[in-house]
Motif scaffolding. Structure first.
Motif, PDB file in Angstrom:
ATOM      1  N   TYR A   1       0.839  -1.198   0.000  1.00 43.45           N
ATOM      2  CA  TYR A   1       0.000   0.000   0.000  1.00 43.45           C
ATOM      3  C   TYR A   1       0.877   1.252   0.000  1.00 43.45           C
ATOM      4  O   TYR A   1       1.793   1.380   0.829  1.00 43.45           O
ATOM      5  N   ARG A   2       0.599   2.163  -0.908  1.00 42.00           N
ATOM      6  CA  ARG A   2       1.339   3.420  -0.977  1.00 42.00           C
ATOM      7  C   ARG A   2       0.808   4.394   0.070  1.00 42.00           C
ATOM      8  O   ARG A   2      -0.341   4.836   0.001  1.00 42.00           O
ATOM      9  N   ARG A   3       1.647   4.737   1.024  1.00 41.68           N
ATOM     10  CA  ARG A   3       1.266   5.687   2.051  1.00 41.68           C
ATOM     11  C   ARG A   3       1.310   7.109   1.470  1.00 41.68           C
ATOM     12  O   ARG A   3       1.906   7.348   0.407  1.00 41.68           O
ATOM     13  N   PRO A   4       0.669   8.082   2.133  1.00 48.28           N
ATOM     14  CA  PRO A   4       0.593   9.432   1.571  1.00 48.28           C
ATOM     15  C   PRO A   4       1.934  10.045   1.193  1.00 48.28           C
ATOM     16  O   PRO A   4       2.024  10.783   0.212  1.00 48.28           O
ATOM     17  N   VAL A   5       3.006   9.744   1.946  1.00 48.76           N
ATOM     18  CA  VAL A   5       4.310  10.314   1.622  1.00 48.76           C
ATOM     19  C   VAL A   5       4.751   9.914   0.223  1.00 48.76           C
ATOM     20  O   VAL A   5       5.473  10.649  -0.458  1.00 48.76           O
TER      21      VAL A   5
ATOM     22  N   ASN B   1      -0.581   9.902   8.784  1.00 54.66           N
ATOM     23  CA  ASN B   1      -1.805  10.182   8.037  1.00 54.66           C
ATOM     24  C   ASN B   1      -2.088   9.061   7.046  1.00 54.66           C
ATOM     25  O   ASN B   1      -1.263   8.171   6.819  1.00 54.66           O
ATOM     26  N   ILE B   2      -3.278   9.129   6.472  1.00 55.90           N
ATOM     27  CA  ILE B   2      -3.731   8.058   5.589  1.00 55.90           C
ATOM     28  C   ILE B   2      -4.798   8.614   4.649  1.00 55.90           C
ATOM     29  O   ILE B   2      -5.458   9.615   4.969  1.00 55.90           O
ATOM     30  N   ALA B   3      -4.953   8.004   3.503  1.00 58.69           N
ATOM     31  CA  ALA B   3      -5.943   8.480   2.532  1.00 58.69           C
ATOM     32  C   ALA B   3      -7.298   7.841   2.825  1.00 58.69           C
ATOM     33  O   ALA B   3      -7.735   6.910   2.145  1.00 58.69           O
ATOM     34  N   SER B   4      -7.957   8.320   3.863  1.00 56.81           N
ATOM     35  CA  SER B   4      -9.239   7.740   4.275  1.00 56.81           C
ATOM     36  C   SER B   4     -10.167   8.823   4.822  1.00 56.81           C
ATOM     37  O   SER B   4      -9.726   9.702   5.575  1.00 56.81           O
ATOM     38  N   TRP B   5     -11.445   8.740   4.452  1.00 53.28           N
ATOM     39  CA  TRP B   5     -12.469   9.608   5.027  1.00 53.28           C
ATOM     40  C   TRP B   5     -13.584   8.749   5.627  1.00 53.28           C
ATOM     41  O   TRP B   5     -14.750   9.063   5.574  1.00 53.28           O
ATOM     42  N   THR B   6     -13.169   7.648   6.255  1.00 54.88           N
ATOM     43  CA  THR B   6     -14.084   6.763   6.971  1.00 54.88           C
ATOM     44  C   THR B   6     -13.605   6.647   8.410  1.00 54.88           C
ATOM     45  O   THR B   6     -12.591   5.989   8.685  1.00 54.88           O
ATOM     46  N   TRP B   7     -14.309   7.325   9.332  1.00 52.51           N
ATOM     47  CA  TRP B   7     -13.907   7.362  10.741  1.00 52.51           C
ATOM     48  C   TRP B   7     -15.166   7.201  11.597  1.00 52.51           C
ATOM     49  O   TRP B   7     -15.641   8.152  12.233  1.00 52.51           O
ATOM     50  N   CYS B   8     -15.710   6.006  11.588  1.00 52.64           N
ATOM     51  CA  CYS B   8     -16.954   5.721  12.303  1.00 52.64           C
ATOM     52  C   CYS B   8     -16.808   6.027  13.790  1.00 52.64           C
ATOM     53  O   CYS B   8     -15.864   5.578  14.446  1.00 52.64           O
ATOM     54  N   GLY B   9     -17.773   6.791  14.325  1.00 52.63           N
ATOM     55  CA  GLY B   9     -17.754   7.147  15.744  1.00 52.63           C
ATOM     56  C   GLY B   9     -17.078   8.473  16.033  1.00 52.63           C
ATOM     57  O   GLY B   9     -17.061   8.918  17.188  1.00 52.63           O
ATOM     58  N   TYR B  10     -16.521   9.111  15.021  1.00 55.12           N
ATOM     59  CA  TYR B  10     -15.824  10.383  15.227  1.00 55.12           C
ATOM     60  C   TYR B  10     -16.545  11.544  14.542  1.00 55.12           C
ATOM     61  O   TYR B  10     -15.937  12.577  14.271  1.00 55.12           O
ATOM     62  N   GLU B  11     -17.821  11.377  14.282  1.00 59.40           N
ATOM     63  CA  GLU B  11     -18.606  12.437  13.672  1.00 59.40           C
ATOM     64  C   GLU B  11     -18.556  13.696  14.551  1.00 59.40           C
ATOM     65  O   GLU B  11     -18.748  13.626  15.776  1.00 59.40           O
ATOM     66  N   GLY B  12     -18.295  14.836  13.932  1.00 55.98           N
ATOM     67  CA  GLY B  12     -18.231  16.098  14.653  1.00 55.98           C
ATOM     68  C   GLY B  12     -16.917  16.358  15.342  1.00 55.98           C
ATOM     69  O   GLY B  12     -16.706  17.449  15.900  1.00 55.98           O
ATOM     70  N   LYS B  13     -16.013  15.388  15.310  1.00 52.20           N
ATOM     71  CA  LYS B  13     -14.706  15.555  15.939  1.00 52.20           C
ATOM     72  C   LYS B  13     -13.751  16.248  14.968  1.00 52.20           C
ATOM     73  O   LYS B  13     -13.876  16.133  13.753  1.00 52.20           O
ATOM     74  N   PRO B  14     -12.760  16.966  15.510  1.00 58.59           N
ATOM     75  CA  PRO B  14     -11.845  17.701  14.635  1.00 58.59           C
ATOM     76  C   PRO B  14     -10.944  16.772  13.819  1.00 58.59           C
ATOM     77  O   PRO B  14     -10.567  15.688  14.275  1.00 58.59           O
ATOM     78  N   ALA B  15     -10.628  17.211  12.618  1.00 61.91           N
ATOM     79  CA  ALA B  15      -9.763  16.454  11.722  1.00 61.91           C
ATOM     80  C   ALA B  15      -8.818  17.417  11.023  1.00 61.91           C
ATOM     81  O   ALA B  15      -9.190  18.557  10.719  1.00 61.91           O
ATOM     82  N   VAL B  16      -7.601  16.940  10.755  1.00 59.77           N
ATOM     83  CA  VAL B  16      -6.599  17.726  10.038  1.00 59.77           C
ATOM     84  C   VAL B  16      -6.369  17.069   8.689  1.00 59.77           C
ATOM     85  O   VAL B  16      -6.076  15.874   8.609  1.00 59.77           O
ATOM     86  N   VAL B  17      -6.526  17.860   7.633  1.00 59.10           N
ATOM     87  CA  VAL B  17      -6.420  17.340   6.266  1.00 59.10           C
ATOM     88  C   VAL B  17      -5.328  18.094   5.522  1.00 59.10           C
ATOM     89  O   VAL B  17      -5.314  19.331   5.505  1.00 59.10           O
ATOM     90  N   ASP B  18      -4.414  17.352   4.922  1.00 57.55           N
ATOM     91  CA  ASP B  18      -3.408  17.937   4.041  1.00 57.55           C
ATOM     92  C   ASP B  18      -3.811  17.699   2.595  1.00 57.55           C
ATOM     93  O   ASP B  18      -4.258  16.601   2.235  1.00 57.55           O
ATOM     94  N   VAL B  19      -3.613  18.703   1.778  1.00 57.16           N
ATOM     95  CA  VAL B  19      -3.767  18.544   0.329  1.00 57.16           C
ATOM     96  C   VAL B  19      -2.394  18.795  -0.283  1.00 57.16           C
ATOM     97  O   VAL B  19      -1.827  19.878  -0.128  1.00 57.16           O
ATOM     98  N   TYR B  20      -1.867  17.784  -0.953  1.00 58.35           N
ATOM     99  CA  TYR B  20      -0.573  17.912  -1.618  1.00 58.35           C
ATOM    100  C   TYR B  20      -0.802  18.279  -3.085  1.00 58.35           C
ATOM    101  O   TYR B  20      -1.635  17.670  -3.758  1.00 58.35           O
ATOM    102  N   SER B  21      -0.057  19.269  -3.560  1.00 55.79           N
ATOM    103  CA  SER B  21      -0.238  19.687  -4.945  1.00 55.79           C
ATOM    104  C   SER B  21       0.966  20.493  -5.416  1.00 55.79           C
ATOM    105  O   SER B  21       1.579  21.229  -4.638  1.00 55.79           O
ATOM    106  N   ASN B  22       1.285  20.336  -6.721  1.00 49.35           N
ATOM    107  CA  ASN B  22       2.330  21.179  -7.303  1.00 49.35           C
ATOM    108  C   ASN B  22       1.753  22.498  -7.829  1.00 49.35           C
ATOM    109  O   ASN B  22       2.502  23.383  -8.244  1.00 49.35           O
TER     110      ASN B  22
END
Length: 826
Positions: free
Chosen positions: A593-597, A635-656
């Motif tokens: 599996y290719r990790r975000p890095v 970090n990981i490429a996932s937007w499935t976090w059951c039970g954490y609705e409304g909890k804070p999340a940090v998202v990076d967007v990588y782009s040139n």
């Protein structure tokens, strides 16, 4: 000489056994194995092993292998040799009870002349004792036993001896290539022979180019024949088009074929200078490199051809074009894979010279063995297009001393004398080189070190973080000042001048300085921190003499356990904590599996134009964790976090692209700068809400690409994908089965965990099964594993009979959802 695969039907016994008969007396049986075979991966991990985290808590041991085979009577006048491509660590080879060869280096291929010990017309026994009982001999997972392949060579009196064909590209461009084929011809008979030597090159379109010469082979003589073949509009080998020719050399006496040898060969010409850098066939190339250890995760160190090929393909698909064999000579199967895939190779001699890094490492034997090691390494590598560099060492302790500089020159010269077509380097680490001189440098740079520590929020220098405080000298502002310090210049100077390419480990701040100090030299980042790639690649692109970098590391590996694990329980890295098993610092994890890095690096390289979304683990938000310079982000490429609705999340967007926009369920969360000026990263903080997270990138106000993550539905299914449609009935072919959790629509679920069962029937066996969890406790021999980050991986090995192998996979408690895959074995 005629080569035959000699990997089937070996008998394996743990421990030392004098003979199979003695084993039978005690009522015990040996285990039949097909090589390659890693004995260490089948050991029970031991929290108390002296190896500790270095080998992932796998203990060493002594192992005995037996093989019986019939020898025809007409072999009595022939030459009979065995080649062992790798036995870890010390190998003793017995033929019919007589010791025929001892080999001390676990990574060097070696040959055994067995003819004098054979009983012709009878059954013969080979016994190999593989002694890896001296623990603390490796800094990484080494494996044990006969972990690479074995071949049998039989030769007539008139023959091409082993490694007797050398192929050299004299010229290469799109119009014409000139290839020289040098062939040794040996006549061990007592009569003169009138010989014809035919050299052929056949390309992928089956076009054949041929040359023939005549030779009088006098009795008991050895000759070398040089033949040149010119090819119009050649199919050149490079990273993008790794074309391979088949080179066949034949020896005839009249119409009788006496011997032949066929070699795959890529036609390519490498050149190097400080003004134009590295060029292949006249085209400039920057090395987008990774260091790799030799293990294959769940398979251990066993060097299956299919495992080597899979790893190389995954590395190439992730944007790399080059590999450093860390820190030992690469195996033949690995080099074959790099030739086929189109990966450049820096082949490395050793991890130490005369100063120990481990209590029982090869420093004991290095001065006695290095000449033979270099000879074997060059013979192994010479006809491989992929090999462009020889590294004479890695982070050698004595490199900054007068004696170290002398040894460095001796080793570089030894390579150049045997192979003038490639270049030499050495992975120099200034901390090693400076020795005690590092302390006044630390005192001088203390304010910068404290400043950098404050930036990352830590001033803890206790325990293993004391190591990290040293490593702070090699990153950030303090790292650049350390790299350019006059004392470092002094200790590196003589060794730098005797290698073709100045190799620097974790010294990005020195790359351009070396160009000023040595204007006729090129510089290479032989080992670098993963998170440093954005800054480092600017340096690489700023000068032709800076050739590229080799990150540590592109593919996760066993051993050096815990180097990159994110500890949230107060542990420190490099602490050797059981049950840590892997380093966990690879761009690609053990399941492939290719990790975000990995995608971040691909964007920095300029190979990916679409943005990429990476989410810091929502279940770890706000928690403190350990950190080393080798770690990127948890970090990981996932937007499935059951039970954490409304909890804070940090998202990076990588782009040139210079600007990106983030959307959640169609709502814009704003635009932020990214691209090269902002480290290719834009960071957003938001509350987790199931649905669709989408990023768009913009250049001059125009959209340039999109990426999205979706929340998986609650129903969890398992998707199974095989990397082969059929297997060969040779006992060695592998099919890898990647399993991942998803919903009915195929949306990946990396958060949930499920136990997966696997069952094999028919003409094959389960070679290994596991996941990428760096702290797992199960054995890779088990048939049930839990997923990690949604994935598990199995390797199925073919038997030696034709038919089919059936693989059944199901989730625990979901037997009614069993999936069956049938793979033909031909």
């Amino acid at each position: 000489m005629i080569k035959a695969d000699f990997n089937a039907k070996w008998q394996f016994v743990k421990g030392y056994v004098p003979s199979l008969k003695v084993l039978q007396i005690y009522g015990k049986k040996a285990q039949e194995v097909t090589l390659p075979h890693d004995a260490m991966i089948h050991e029970t991990r031991d929290e108390n092993t002296k190896n500790g985290g270095a080998t992932g808590f796998y203990p060493g041991g002594m192992y005995t292998y037996f093989k019986t085979f019939s020898v025809p009577e007409d072999w009595e006048e022939k030459i009979v040799l065995l080649e062992f491509e790798g036995v870890y660590e010390t190998a003793m080879v017995y033929i019919n009870g007589a010791l025929a060869k001892t080999n001390r280096n676990g990574y060097t291929n070696f040959y055994v002349d067995i003819a004098r010990y054979l009983n012709f017309g009878e059954e013969n026994e080979i016994k190999v004792v593989a002694d890896n009982s001296a623990e603390e001999n490796s800094r990484w997972y080494s494996g044990s036993g006969i972990y690479r392949g074995v071949s049998l060579y039989v030769g007539e009196p008139v023959q091409i001896p082993l490694n007797g064909v050398r192929i050299t590209t004299e010229e290469a461009d799109k119009d014409v290539a000139v290839v020289e084929i040098s062939t040794k011809v040996l006549n061990r008979s007592r009569k003169k022979e009138k010989l014809t030597i035919i050299a052929k090159l056949e390309d992928e379109k089956h076009r054949v180019y041929e040359d023939r010469v005549h030779l009088t082979g006098f009795a008991e003589s050895e000759n070398t024949v040089h033949q040149q073949i010119a090819i119009e509009h050649p199919m050149l080998w490079n990273c993008d088009t790794p074309h391979l020719y088949q080179c066949t050399v034949q020896i005839y006496a009249g119409d009788k074929l006496l011997d032949e040898q066929t070699i795959s060969y890529g036609i390519r010409k490498i050149t190097l200078d400080a003004l134009r850098g590295l060029r292949i066939n006249g085209e400039p190339v920057k090395l987008r490199g990774t260091c790799v250890h030799h293990d294959h995760g769940i398979l251990g160190a066993a060097a299956y051809e299919d495992a080597e090929l899979r790893k190389c393909r995954l590395i190439k698909e992730a944007g790399f074009n080059s590999i450093r064999s860390a820190h030992h000579p690469a195996g033949k199967a690995f080099l074959d894979a790099c030739d086929k895939v189109g990966l450049l190779v820096m082949d490395e001699l050793t991890d130490m010279w005369t100063v120990h890094k481990n209590n029982h490492d090869f420093a004991f034997s290095f001065l006695d063995e290095y000449q033979n090691m270099i000879k074997n390494m060059v013979e192994k590598d010479y006809n491989h297009a992929c090999v462009i560099l020889y590294s004479v060492g890695n982070e050698i302790q004595e490199i900054g001393t007068e004696r170290g500089a002398e040894l460095n020159r001796m080793l570089c010269n030894a390579f150049k004398e045997l192979d003038s077509t490639r270049f030499t380097t050495n992975g120099m680490n200034a901390l090693n080189a400076a020795g005690a001189k590092v302390y006044p440098i630390m005192q001088e740079l203390a304010p910068l070190i404290r400043k950098d520590a404050e930036k990352v929020g830590t001033n803890d220098n206790s325990g293993s973080n004391a190591i990290n405080s040293f490593m702070k000298l090699m990153e950030g502002e303090a790292g650049d000042a350390f790299a350019a310090h006059p004392i470092i210049t002094e200790v590196l100077e003589e060794s730098s001048e005797s290698m073709d390419i100045i190799g620097l480990n974790y010294l990005t701040g020195r790359h351009l300085l070396e160009g000023e100090l040595h204007p006729n030299k090129c510089v290479l980042g032989t080992e670098t921190f993963p998170a440093d790639i954005a800054r480092l690649w600017k340096v690489v692109n700023s000068s032709n003499r800076v050739l590229g970098d080799f990150t540590w590391t592109g593919y996760d590996y066993l051993g050096e356990a815990g180097c990159g694990i994110f500890y949230y329980d107060g542990k420190s890295n490099f602490g050797s904590h059981y049950p840590d098993r892997t380093a966990y610092i690879g761009d690609i994890d053990l399941a492939g599996y290719r990790r975000p890095v990995s995608f971040f690096r691909e964007i920095v390289y300029g190979l990916r134009t679409e943005p990429y979304i990476a989410v810091e683990r929502v279940d770890k938000y706000g928690k403190k964790c350990s950190k080393t310079p080798w770690m990127f982000k948890d970090n990981i490429a996932s937007w499935t976090w059951c039970g954490y609705e409304g909890k804070p999340a940090v998202v990076d967007v990588y782009s040139n692209a210079p600007e990106v926009e983030l959307f959640l369920n169609g709502r814009s969360l704003g635009r932020k700068p990214a691209g090269v000026e902002h480290g290719f990263t834009a960071t957003f903080e938001l509350n987790y809400e199931p649905g669709v997270l989408e990023a768009a990138s913009y250049q001059n106000g125009m959209e340039t690409g999109r990426c999205q993550l979706g929340t998986a539905d609650e129903d969890v299914q398992i998707h199974v994908e095989a990397d082969k449609k059929e297997l060969q009935a040779n006992g060695e072919d592998l099919c890898f089965l990647t399993m991942n959790l998803c919903d009915a629509k195929g949306t990946a679920n990396l958060y949930e965990k499920r136990r997966i069962h696997i069952e094999i029937e028919g003409e094959g066996i389960l070679a290994a099964f596991g996941n990428a969890d760096p702290q797992s406790i199960e054995s890779y021999d088990a048939s049930c594993w839990e997923t990690y980050d949604g994935y598990a991986l199995a390797a199925v090995r073919a038997g030696d009979k034709k038919g089919a192998v059936s693989v059944t996979v199901w989730m625990e408690g979901k037997e009614e959802q069993k999936q069956k895959i049938t793979i033909p074995v031909n």
